[in-house]
Design a protein around this motif. Structure first.
Motif, short mmCIF file in Angstrom:
data_model
loop_
_atom_site.label_atom_id
_atom_site.label_comp_id
_atom_site.label_asym_id
_atom_site.label_seq_id
_atom_site.Cartn_x
_atom_site.Cartn_y
_atom_site.Cartn_z
N VAL A 173 58.69 -26.22 -45.74
CA VAL A 173 59.43 -25.43 -45.06
C VAL A 173 60.78 -26.31 -44.71
O VAL A 173 61.89 -26.10 -44.76
N ARG A 200 60.33 -19.25 -51.75
CA ARG A 200 61.51 -19.25 -50.58
C ARG A 200 62.82 -19.29 -51.72
O ARG A 200 63.87 -19.44 -50.97
N ASP A 206 62.63 -27.14 -47.68
CA ASP A 206 63.61 -25.96 -47.75
C ASP A 206 64.69 -25.91 -46.82
O ASP A 206 65.99 -25.49 -47.35
N ASN A 207 64.65 -26.38 -45.72
CA ASN A 207 65.68 -26.08 -44.75
C ASN A 207 66.58 -27.34 -44.61
O ASN A 207 67.41 -27.33 -43.98
#
Length: 175
Positions: free
Chosen positions: A170, A30, A173-174
């Motif tokens: 995820v 990512r 990452d966010n």
């Protein structure tokens, strides 16, 4: 590069490291620059990173004391950096004990430290009796018997929910 992310881990039998490697791969895919460190080998500062993740396994009901010591010594830096903590334990094999809010080891862990992670996760580990030294095998069999888990000494089960690990990647990452 999006973010510089440090992942610090403590593992006994390697499952926490395996989870960390999956998280590292997801975060790198990512667009993040990710560095992975064992608690024994960490030689940087938390503040060298935009985000900092700590993963630790349980053995005999406790996380590695070095992880707790690290958190206590770096609390201010952790609080000034986007952070996360996850625990890996066999109790999390039971769906009703597989979240930070319901996992007894995670709850107990938070009571022993003066830090609240920004994000939290709990993952089930791996049971591999033949990999354990004799005394550990007997103790883990006793614990499994008490918690209605498998006790056959040939048992080898990976309980880790890899979809849940990917979802956590995820989330990291966010954050």
């Amino acid at each position: 590069m999006k973010n510089k992310i440090g992942i610090l881990y403590s593992t006994v039998d390697g499952q926490t490291l395996k989870i960390c490697n999956v998280l590292k791969e997801i975060l790198a895919q990512r667009g993040n620059n990710v560095e992975l460190f064992s608690i024994e080998d960490f030689d940087k500062k938390v503040t060298d990173f935009d985000k900092f993740v700590i993963g630790a396994s349980i053995r005999y009901g406790k996380h590695n004391p070095k992880i707790i010591e690290f958190i206590n010594e770096n609390k201010t830096a952790l609080n000034n950096t986007k952070n996360a903590f996850f625990s890996v334990n066999l109790v999390a094999r039971k769906p009703e004990k597989a979240s930070p809010e319901t996992n007894p080891y995670f709850i107990k862990f938070l009571q022993t430290i003066d830090w609240i992670p920004g994000e939290s996760g709990v993952f089930a580990g791996k049971l591999d009796y033949q990999k354990y030294p004799f005394t550990d095998r007997l103790m883990i069999q006793l614990i499994m018997w008490m918690t209605k888990g498998p006790t056959n000494s040939k048992t080898k089960i990976e309980y880790t929910d890899w979809d849940k690990v990917r979802e956590f990647g995820v989330l990291l990452d966010n954050m």
